[in-house]
Enzyme design. Structure first.
Site, short mmCIF file in Angstrom:
data_model
loop_
_atom_site.label_atom_id
_atom_site.label_comp_id
_atom_site.label_asym_id
_atom_site.label_seq_id
_atom_site.Cartn_x
_atom_site.Cartn_y
_atom_site.Cartn_z
N GLU A 160 7.87 3.96 8.89
CA GLU A 160 7.90 2.82 8.13
C GLU A 160 9.69 1.98 8.45
O GLU A 160 10.11 1.85 7.32
CB GLU A 160 7.77 2.96 6.47
CG GLU A 160 6.39 3.21 6.42
CD GLU A 160 6.00 3.75 4.97
OE1 GLU A 160 6.75 3.51 4.15
OE2 GLU A 160 5.01 4.10 4.66
N GLU A 275 -3.22 7.53 8.38
CA GLU A 275 -3.33 7.49 6.61
C GLU A 275 -4.48 6.89 6.08
O GLU A 275 -4.43 6.10 5.01
CB GLU A 275 -1.85 7.21 6.06
CG GLU A 275 -0.80 7.76 6.76
CD GLU A 275 0.52 7.45 5.94
OE1 GLU A 275 0.60 6.90 4.82
OE2 GLU A 275 1.42 7.89 6.29
C1 XIL Z 1 2.59 9.13 -0.76
C2 XIL Z 1 1.80 10.83 -1.34
O1 XIL Z 1 0.37 10.77 -0.95
C3 XIL Z 1 2.09 10.83 -2.69
O2 XIL Z 1 1.72 12.23 -3.13
C4 XIL Z 1 3.47 10.68 -2.81
O3 XIL Z 1 3.92 10.74 -4.17
C5 XIL Z 1 3.96 9.42 -2.45
O4 XIL Z 1 3.78 9.36 -1.13
N1 XIL Z 1 2.83 6.04 3.09
C6 XIL Z 1 3.39 7.03 3.65
C7 XIL Z 1 2.83 8.45 2.83
O5 XIL Z 1 3.76 7.20 4.69
O6 XIL Z 1 3.87 9.23 2.71
C8 XIL Z 1 2.75 7.83 1.21
O7 XIL Z 1 2.38 9.22 0.55
C9 XIL Z 1 1.60 7.13 1.09
C10 XIL Z 1 2.00 5.61 1.80
#
Ligand code: XIL
Length: 370
Positions: A160, A275
């Site tokens: 990101e 994701e």
């Molecule tokens: C999220 C996790 O799922 C949670 O457990 C944590 O509290 C916050 O982060 N994009 C990403 C991930 O790259 O790292 C994020 O994960 C979700 C959005």
């Protein structure tokens, strides 16, 4: 036979492919005996996996079994981020990630690390870091972490890094690393990672590039420009990770998505869907209706993505609604208090229409070469 891009899951198509049991409108019992997603992916030269947290796998044997059954790769959902992994400058807290690593090893899964450089979930001590110490701290982090987990399947090296709204011409997000190290920190992180472990694949990962609204289009341009710059600089980037936190309310155009992915592929990058989940905060409360919308959208989106041959992996951000991250994040939680249904397995670990949507998209994908 492929379901149409906008048509959702064809009942007859699903029946003929033997994945009928979790199709919307059909009983789902017995779906757990179907061919798991990891195997469907493997048959096409693809990877399927999901993100997980060590304590869920440790404390919930049924979930652990479902995870090992469905997934070919385990992604570290939380514990390899700086906050949990690096509680103090001198301290690396490897225990939880070690447990994930061992789970992956024991069950024959690949291990994918997330993330070596990110602006969120940083430990508090980073705020007091002097700029001139930043390079050494980052270098040590990458060296120690990749030295500890050798030959992972892949790592998100930088996560990101783009935020167009921050107003820079290069689109880079204002982060602690940009402030301390300047824009070359992105390239440097990849170079450091390659040196630390030449055998793991290195990814640039980002979100907000899945749709056709103005913000996403602007971000696509900036992300592609960053990837192009990295390539020109000789940075060892192997993979472009598209997070794919999907939202059926946003404008989706399969041809435009394909074009975007093609442009990245032509830079010599493999593409991972990293994701995948569906944001169902604003979808109807009714479970069956919600599941149908989630599944139809996800299938259409995934089919478009998988039509790009350099898309080599699909990872969901969690496997089951039993541990759905969206219930824990304020901006993502439903206002009616109902739990999210945006992951492939339901709270009872049973495959939902979303599971079938992924199965159908994988089954319909052309086999990957090499
Ligand atoms: C999220 C996790 O799922 C949670 O457990 C944590 O509290 C916050 O982060 N994009 C990403 C991930 O790259 O790292 C994020 O994960 C979700 C959005």
């Amino acid at each position: 036979m492929k379901a149409g891009v906008t048509g959702g899951i064809g009942r007859r198509a699903a029946l003929s492919a033997g994945v009928a049991l979790a199709v919307p409108g059909l009983p789902r019992e017995g779906a757990a005996t179907e061919l798991p997603l990891r195997e469907r992916a493997r048959r096409k030269g693809l990877l399927f996996g999901a993100a997980a947290r060590s304590f869920n796998l440790r404390d919930d044997p049924a979930y652990a079994a479902a995870f090992a059954r469905e997934c070919g790769v385990l992604v570290t959902e939380w514990e390899a981020k700086w906050g949990p992994l690096r509680p103090a400058r001198e301290e690396f807290s490897f225990g939880a990630v070690d447990a994930l690593w061992q789970f992956a090893r024991r069950n024959g899964l690949g291990f994918r690390g997330h993330a070596l450089v990110w602006h969120e979930h940083m430990p508090r001590w980073i705020a007091g870091m002097e700029n001139r110490a930043a390079r050494g701290i980052l270098e040590e982090h990458i060296r120690r972490v990749l030295g500890h987990y050798r030959r992972a399947q892949s790592w998100d090296v930088v996560n990101e890094a783009i935020d167009v709204k921050d107003g820079r011409a290069d689109g880079l997000r204002q982060t602690v690393w940009l402030r301390a190290l300047g824009p070359s920190y992105v390239r440097d992180a990849f170079v450091l990672a390659r040196v630390a472990d030449p055998h793991t694949l290195l990814a640039y990962n980002d979100y907000g590039i899945e749709y056709e609204d103005r913000d996403s289009r602007a971000k696509r341009v900036a992300v592609l420009r960053l990837l192009e710059t990295l390539k020109q600089q000789g940075a060892p980037v192997d993979i472009f990770g598209v997070q794919a936190h999907l939202n059926p309310a946003r404008p989706f155009d399969p041809a435009a998505l394909r074009g975007f992915l093609r442009t990245a592929a032509e830079m010599g990058l493999d593409i991972y869907i990293t994701e995948l989940d569906v944001h169902d905060r604003d979808l109807p409360a009714d479970g069956a209706r919600r599941d149908r919308i989630v599944a139809e959208h996800a299938q259409a989106w995934l089919e478009a993505a998988l039509s790009e041959p350099r898309v080599k992996a699909v990872f969901t951000w969690g496997l089951s609604d039993r541990y759905n991250w969206r219930n824990e994040v304020d901006w993502s939680r439903r206002r009616d208090g109902l739990p999210s249904r945006g992951l492939p397995l339901d709270q009872d670990l049973q495959p939902k229409p979303f599971w079938t949507a992924i199965a159908r998209a994988l089954d319909g994908a052309d086999p990957r070469g090499g």
